[in-house]
Design an enzyme around this catalytic site. Structure first.
Site, PDB file in Angstrom:
ATOM      1  N   LEU A  94      -6.747  -0.673   3.226  1.00  0.00           N
ATOM      2  CA  LEU A  94      -6.880   0.704   3.711  1.00  0.00           C
ATOM      3  C   LEU A  94      -6.504   1.713   2.633  1.00  0.00           C
ATOM      4  CD1 LEU A  94      -5.255   0.015   7.159  1.00  0.00           C
ATOM      5  CD2 LEU A  94      -7.702   0.205   6.615  1.00  0.00           C
ATOM      6  N   ASN A 153       0.844  -1.197   0.000  1.00  0.00           N
ATOM      7  CA  ASN A 153       0.000   0.000   0.000  1.00  0.00           C
ATOM      8  C   ASN A 153       0.880   1.248   0.000  1.00  0.00           C
ATOM      9  OD1 ASN A 153      -2.319   1.567   0.136  1.00  0.00           O
ATOM     10  ND2 ASN A 153      -3.176   0.499   1.904  1.00  0.00           N
ATOM     11  N   PHE A 154       0.248   2.397  -0.158  1.00  0.00           N
ATOM     12  CA  PHE A 154       0.911   3.696  -0.034  1.00  0.00           C
ATOM     13  C   PHE A 154       2.082   3.898  -0.989  1.00  0.00           C
ATOM     14  CE2 PHE A 154      -1.861   4.624   3.316  1.00  0.00           C
ATOM     15  CZ  PHE A 154      -1.869   3.585   4.246  1.00  0.00           C
ATOM     16  N   LEU A 155       1.974   3.317  -2.195  1.00  0.00           N
ATOM     17  CA  LEU A 155       2.992   3.595  -3.231  1.00  0.00           C
ATOM     18  C   LEU A 155       2.806   5.040  -3.660  1.00  0.00           C
ATOM     19  CD1 LEU A 155       5.157   3.072  -5.340  1.00  0.00           C
ATOM     20  CD2 LEU A 155       3.405   1.996  -6.778  1.00  0.00           C
ATOM     21  N   CYS A 156       3.841   5.840  -3.445  1.00  0.00           N
ATOM     22  CA  CYS A 156       3.720   7.281  -3.728  1.00  0.00           C
ATOM     23  C   CYS A 156       5.066   7.814  -4.208  1.00  0.00           C
ATOM     24  CB  CYS A 156       3.299   8.013  -2.447  1.00  0.00           C
ATOM     25  SG  CYS A 156       3.167   9.801  -2.640  1.00  0.00           S
ATOM     26  N   THR A 215      -4.352  -3.022  -4.166  1.00  0.00           N
ATOM     27  CA  THR A 215      -5.436  -2.461  -4.983  1.00  0.00           C
ATOM     28  C   THR A 215      -4.873  -1.284  -5.781  1.00  0.00           C
ATOM     29  OG1 THR A 215      -6.094  -0.881  -3.281  1.00  0.00           O
ATOM     30  CG2 THR A 215      -7.217  -3.021  -3.258  1.00  0.00           C
TER      31      THR A 215
HETATM   32  C1  LIG Z   1     -12.853  11.888  -1.883  1.00  0.00           C
HETATM   33  O1  LIG Z   1     -11.461  12.001  -1.944  1.00  0.00           O
HETATM   34  C2  LIG Z   1     -10.786  11.136  -2.788  1.00  0.00           C
HETATM   35  C3  LIG Z   1      -9.402  11.258  -2.777  1.00  0.00           C
HETATM   36  C4  LIG Z   1      -8.666  10.420  -3.621  1.00  0.00           C
HETATM   37  C5  LIG Z   1      -9.290   9.477  -4.452  1.00  0.00           C
HETATM   38  C6  LIG Z   1     -10.669   9.375  -4.420  1.00  0.00           C
HETATM   39  C7  LIG Z   1     -11.376   8.375  -5.304  1.00  0.00           C
HETATM   40  C8  LIG Z   1     -10.898   6.994  -4.937  1.00  0.00           C
HETATM   41  N1  LIG Z   1      -9.914   6.500  -5.542  1.00  0.00           N
HETATM   42  N2  LIG Z   1     -11.574   6.328  -3.938  1.00  0.00           N
HETATM   43  C9  LIG Z   1     -11.214   5.051  -3.563  1.00  0.00           C
HETATM   44  O2  LIG Z   1     -10.244   4.470  -3.994  1.00  0.00           O
HETATM   45  C10 LIG Z   1     -12.118   4.393  -2.578  1.00  0.00           C
HETATM   46  C11 LIG Z   1     -13.484   4.570  -2.645  1.00  0.00           C
HETATM   47  C12 LIG Z   1     -14.299   3.894  -1.720  1.00  0.00           C
HETATM   48  C13 LIG Z   1     -13.718   3.050  -0.765  1.00  0.00           C
HETATM   49  N3  LIG Z   1     -12.360   2.885  -0.703  1.00  0.00           N
HETATM   50  C14 LIG Z   1     -11.576   3.542  -1.574  1.00  0.00           C
HETATM   51  O3  LIG Z   1     -10.218   3.382  -1.526  1.00  0.00           O
HETATM   52  C15 LIG Z   1      -9.695   2.969  -0.263  1.00  0.00           C
HETATM   53  C16 LIG Z   1      -9.101   1.586  -0.451  1.00  0.00           C
HETATM   54  C17 LIG Z   1      -7.874   1.646  -1.348  1.00  0.00           C
HETATM   55  N4  LIG Z   1      -6.894   2.615  -0.840  1.00  0.00           N
HETATM   56  C18 LIG Z   1      -7.457   3.972  -0.738  1.00  0.00           C
HETATM   57  C19 LIG Z   1      -8.667   3.992   0.180  1.00  0.00           C
HETATM   58  C20 LIG Z   1     -11.434  10.196  -3.590  1.00  0.00           C
END
Ligand SMILES: COc1cccc(CC(=N)NC(=O)c2cccnc2OC2CCNCC2)c1
Length: 389
Positions: free
Chosen positions: A389, A137-140, A173
């Site tokens: 996460l 996770n957290f690849l940045c 993911t």
């Molecule tokens: C609302 O603020 C955001 C800031 C950055 C990205 C996104 C869209 C998005 N990419 N959302 C998700 O990946 C996401 C949407 C619903 C539930 N879990 C999620 O991601 C989780 C799990 C994977 N790691 C990030 C957090 C929204």
């Protein structure tokens, strides 16, 4: 050439999709530790590896700031995840974690942290096999260092460090399609503070809807409806572990949590993880469980609000209280805690409540991947019992 890197890795390749002659399980065999590359991979010369000690306030702050300014944004670049330091310490130090898997890249000249990638150990069951994996996770990579091809060498180096601990599989993911998703999830959002969400552009006022009509549409009761609904406590760990293990056993891919894992991942930590359960007032049995984690997002370019306070559905188990009612109680407590929005993926049984509880579909997808483990055919999101996460 697309996926130049991923075509060199032990992952399901697009060309192999549908080839049922390929067996389910590891793609490459484990190797003796003596055969694992002993020295780190080479970085481009201006950069050096660093192990990030998340116990160090200074290093944790550097990681926090790198992610705050350079981590994942939504498709319209209006929001960026803003994981808190407390959240990062929780996410990266589960039972049995390895500091060596908290991998950073520094610029040699300035010593600035410019990239990050992490792994944490997890036991993940794939159908009937419990497999020791790394959750990556957290690849940045800092915005100014993109397309320097740092990500492939960071992935190879964290893989090498995982191999040194005799672990040969991983789960991760991504919002992008890579070779090859084991499933693809839709994300859904339930407005809790519709006025703010519309103001910051997260949501739009529905057609033929006024603001006051919209506020009324999403209004929730002041307190949970279910008798015996309460916060989880340390004494509940054995019962919650039993409840969760039994519930997760129905999914094709799910964590194999023991009591130590449940104590770490599900015991409430303020502003990080919230967990509630239903203790039957008659029998005092624990019959249901729900949880959500706190992941704020920075709002990019809005004068009135700097932060979107978002709750993310984690693990939920219903054996007596209808899942619809249990999740409505989760929405109620999230609103009480001043969250602006409650997010969920269409994994496990979530589809059964999303529409009825007024979740709206998000504009993106989250793809799940396994590294060095082939599964016969892609799963439906409802067959997935793993939330990262
Ligand atoms: C609302 O603020 C955001 C800031 C950055 C990205 C996104 C869209 C998005 N990419 N959302 C998700 O990946 C996401 C949407 C619903 C539930 N879990 C999620 O991601 C989780 C799990 C994977 N790691 C990030 C957090 C929204």
């Amino acid at each position: 050439k697309k996926h130049k890197f991923w075509e060199t890795q032990p992952v399901g390749q697009f060309k192999d999709v549908g080839d049922t002659s390929l067996p389910e399980g590891p793609i490459e065999p484990a190797t003796p530790l003596s055969e694992v590359k002993q020295e780190p991979y080479n970085l481009p010369s201006p950069y050096e590896w660093t192990t990030c000690d998340m116990d160090s306030e200074e290093t944790c702050t550097e990681v926090y700031n790198l992610l705050k300014n350079n981590y994942v944004e939504d498709d319209e670049n209006m929001f960026r995840f803003n994981y808190s330091k407390e959240f990062l310490r929780w996410a990266l130090r589960p039972p049995g974690y390895y500091k060596s898997w908290h991998l950073g890249v520094r610029a040699k000249a300035s010593k600035k942290l410019v990239a990050f990638i992490t792994g944490v150990p997890a036991r993940i069951r794939v159908r009937d096999e419990v497999v020791k994996m790394a959750e990556i996770n957290f690849l940045c990579v800092h915005k100014k260092l993109r397309s320097k091809r740092l990500a492939p060498v960071m992935i190879k180096e964290v893989t090498r460090r995982v191999h040194l601990e005799n672990i040969w599989q991983a789960a991760y993911t991504a919002g992008v399609v890579l070779p090859t998703p084991i499933t693809t999830c839709q994300y859904w959002h339930r407005s809790l503070n519709p006025k703010k969400l519309i103001d910051v552009g997260f949501s739009r006022l529905g057609a033929r809807m006024t603001m006051s009509r919209t506020i009324k549409l999403y209004k929730l009761p002041d307190s949970p409806a279910t008798p015996g609904f309460r916060k989880m406590e340390l004494r509940d760990v054995p019962a919650v572990t039993r409840l969760l293990r039994n519930y997760l056993s129905q999914f094709a891919v799910a964590p194999d949590f023991d009591e130590n894992d449940v104590e770490h991942w599900l015991l409430p930590t303020q502003d990080v993880i919230d967990s509630y359960l239903v203790e039957s007032p008659e029998t005092h049995d624990i019959t249901d469980f729900c949880s959500f984690y706190t992941l704020p997002s920075s709002i990019l370019g809005n004068q009135n609000y700097p932060i979107l306070k978002a709750a993310y559905s984690y693990y939920n188990v219903s054996t007596k209280t209808p899942l619809l009612q249990l999740m409505n109680d989760a929405l109620i407590v999230a609103k009480q805690k001043d969250f602006d929005v409650f997010n969920a993926l269409d994994v496990m049984h979530n589809e059964s409540f999303l529409k009825e509880l007024k979740f709206g579909p998000g504009d993106g997808q989250l793809h799940y991947y396994l590294f060095n483990y082939r599964i016969r055919s892609a799963l439906r999101p409802s067959e997935l019992g793993l939330v990262l996460l």
